[in-house]
Design an enzyme around this catalytic site. Structure first.
Site, PDB file in Angstrom:
ATOM      1  N   ILE A  17       4.788  15.261  -8.615  1.00  0.00           N
ATOM      2  CA  ILE A  17       5.583  15.059  -7.392  1.00  0.00           C
ATOM      3  C   ILE A  17       5.426  16.219  -6.407  1.00  0.00           C
ATOM      4  CG2 ILE A  17       7.757  16.105  -8.182  1.00  0.00           C
ATOM      5  CD1 ILE A  17       9.174  13.606  -6.957  1.00  0.00           C
ATOM      6  N   ASN A  30      20.101  20.952 -11.491  1.00  0.00           N
ATOM      7  CA  ASN A  30      21.295  21.119 -12.332  1.00  0.00           C
ATOM      8  C   ASN A  30      22.464  21.544 -11.436  1.00  0.00           C
ATOM      9  OD1 ASN A  30      21.177  24.116 -12.138  1.00  0.00           O
ATOM     10  ND2 ASN A  30      19.313  23.821 -13.350  1.00  0.00           N
ATOM     11  N   VAL A  39      10.732  19.098 -13.973  1.00  0.00           N
ATOM     12  CA  VAL A  39      10.343  18.855 -12.589  1.00  0.00           C
ATOM     13  C   VAL A  39      10.948  19.916 -11.655  1.00  0.00           C
ATOM     14  CG1 VAL A  39      12.157  17.173 -11.987  1.00  0.00           C
ATOM     15  CG2 VAL A  39       9.903  17.002 -10.944  1.00  0.00           C
ATOM     16  N   ASP A  40      12.137  20.400 -11.996  1.00  0.00           N
ATOM     17  CA  ASP A  40      12.795  21.436 -11.188  1.00  0.00           C
ATOM     18  C   ASP A  40      11.936  22.706 -11.154  1.00  0.00           C
ATOM     19  OD1 ASP A  40      15.125  22.419  -9.739  1.00  0.00           O
ATOM     20  OD2 ASP A  40      15.578  23.604 -11.491  1.00  0.00           O
ATOM     21  N   SER A 127      16.949  12.408 -14.833  1.00  0.00           N
ATOM     22  CA  SER A 127      17.735  12.425 -16.088  1.00  0.00           C
ATOM     23  C   SER A 127      16.964  12.057 -17.347  1.00  0.00           C
ATOM     24  CB  SER A 127      18.984  11.525 -16.011  1.00  0.00           C
ATOM     25  OG  SER A 127      20.029  12.155 -15.306  1.00  0.00           O
ATOM     26  N   TYR A 131      17.678  15.844 -19.925  1.00  0.00           N
ATOM     27  CA  TYR A 131      19.014  15.232 -19.902  1.00  0.00           C
ATOM     28  C   TYR A 131      19.122  13.973 -20.770  1.00  0.00           C
ATOM     29  CZ  TYR A 131      20.888  18.469 -16.363  1.00  0.00           C
ATOM     30  OH  TYR A 131      21.357  19.583 -15.691  1.00  0.00           O
TER      31      TYR A 131
HETATM   32  P1  ADP Z   1      16.319  15.971 -16.213  1.00  0.00           P
HETATM   33  O1  ADP Z   1      16.907  17.324 -16.515  1.00  0.00           O
HETATM   34  O2  ADP Z   1      17.009  15.290 -15.033  1.00  0.00           O
HETATM   35  O3  ADP Z   1      16.199  15.101 -17.406  1.00  0.00           O
HETATM   36  P2  ADP Z   1      13.470  16.785 -16.308  1.00  0.00           P
HETATM   37  O4  ADP Z   1      12.802  17.650 -15.300  1.00  0.00           O
HETATM   38  O5  ADP Z   1      13.687  17.347 -17.670  1.00  0.00           O
HETATM   39  O6  ADP Z   1      14.863  16.311 -15.620  1.00  0.00           O
HETATM   40  O7  ADP Z   1      12.661  15.430 -16.447  1.00  0.00           O
HETATM   41  C1  ADP Z   1      12.675  14.403 -15.501  1.00  0.00           C
HETATM   42  C2  ADP Z   1      11.319  13.737 -15.444  1.00  0.00           C
HETATM   43  O8  ADP Z   1      10.457  14.522 -14.615  1.00  0.00           O
HETATM   44  C3  ADP Z   1      10.590  13.586 -16.788  1.00  0.00           C
HETATM   45  O9  ADP Z   1      10.043  12.276 -16.851  1.00  0.00           O
HETATM   46  C4  ADP Z   1       9.463  14.619 -16.679  1.00  0.00           C
HETATM   47  O10 ADP Z   1       8.321  14.232 -17.417  1.00  0.00           O
HETATM   48  C5  ADP Z   1       9.174  14.547 -15.198  1.00  0.00           C
HETATM   49  N1  ADP Z   1       8.379  15.643 -14.611  1.00  0.00           N
HETATM   50  C6  ADP Z   1       8.171  16.914 -15.040  1.00  0.00           C
HETATM   51  N2  ADP Z   1       7.365  17.571 -14.187  1.00  0.00           N
HETATM   52  C7  ADP Z   1       7.055  16.703 -13.175  1.00  0.00           C
HETATM   53  C8  ADP Z   1       6.255  16.771 -11.988  1.00  0.00           C
HETATM   54  N3  ADP Z   1       5.591  17.881 -11.645  1.00  0.00           N
HETATM   55  N4  ADP Z   1       6.165  15.652 -11.202  1.00  0.00           N
HETATM   56  C9  ADP Z   1       6.837  14.522 -11.516  1.00  0.00           C
HETATM   57  N5  ADP Z   1       7.608  14.407 -12.624  1.00  0.00           N
HETATM   58  C10 ADP Z   1       7.714  15.470 -13.439  1.00  0.00           C
END
Ligand code: ADP
Length: 180
Positions: A17, A30, A39-40, A127, A131
């Site tokens: 993303i 968070n 992703v954060d 999530s 999460y």
């Molecule tokens: P949450 O804490 O809301 O569960 P996460 O970041 O742990 O958020 O995961 C949410 C989704 O984002 C997961 O499917 C993860 O694989 C995905 N993710 C991680 N890195 C990226 C990225 N660079 N681009 C898009 N999605 C990502």
């Protein structure tokens, strides 16, 4: 794959993303708006210091962002102009209001997007990482929430993307979009 609902195109893309060429990307943040993993972490690394500084200002002003709500910052070094940070629910088994909170994340993010004249937006799978929200359920909730907004006449960006990192997540969203 993609599906058109009235004036809005919902598009599923497998990838990262942080590379999305859209007006706004959504971050799965968070409540403290402090950098996390997943992703954060990826969005903050790619966005750079300006993103962290903007989150620090919001935390100083309002303490962070409650679950189900959203805040907007600069996109920093991202191709996207804005980052909309929304806080998804932690999965506790499904009887703790998780679905309503997840739906609220999508509604609040889209409302902030429209208020900032965002025409194209990319969501991750909120999530379903750390999460723990089951991906099939999250995909259905996400897509139905957006469909319901569009058919009830609420203005949303005309291009709504889901940028999904892995095969399993992509296929859950593809199944849900097919059945929408
Ligand atoms: P949450 O804490 O809301 O569960 P996460 O970041 O742990 O958020 O995961 C949410 C989704 O984002 C997961 O499917 C993860 O694989 C995905 N993710 C991680 N890195 C990226 C990225 N660079 N681009 C898009 N999605 C990502």
């Amino acid at each position: 794959m993609q599906k058109q609902i009235e004036q809005t195109t919902i598009e599923l893309i497998q990838g990262d993303i942080t590379k999305a060429e859209v007006d706004a990307v959504v971050n799965a943040a968070n409540e403290k708006l402090i950098g996390g993993g997943g992703v954060d972490g990826a969005i903050r690394r790619a966005g750079g210091d300006a993103v962290t500084k903007a989150c620090d200002v919001i935390r100083a002003q309002q303490g962070g962002c409650p679950t189900g709500k959203a805040v907007i910052t600069t996109g920093g070094n991202l191709p996207a102009q804005y980052i909309i940070h929304t806080v998804g629910p932690v999965w506790h088994g499904g009887n703790s209001g998780e679905a309503a909170l997840l739906a609220s994340c999508y509604r609040e993010s889209l409302q902030l997007a429209v208020e900032n004249d965002v025409k194209s937006i990319a969501f991750p799978s909120i999530s379903t990482g750390v999460y723990g929200y089951p991906t099939e359920k999250a995909a259905t909730e996400a897509l139905q929430t957006i469909r319901d907004l569009v058919v009830s006449g609420v203005t949303v960006p005309t291009n709504i993307q889901f940028v999904l990192f892995d095969d399993a997540t992509y296929s859950c969203y593809a199944d849900s979009l097919t059945n929408l």
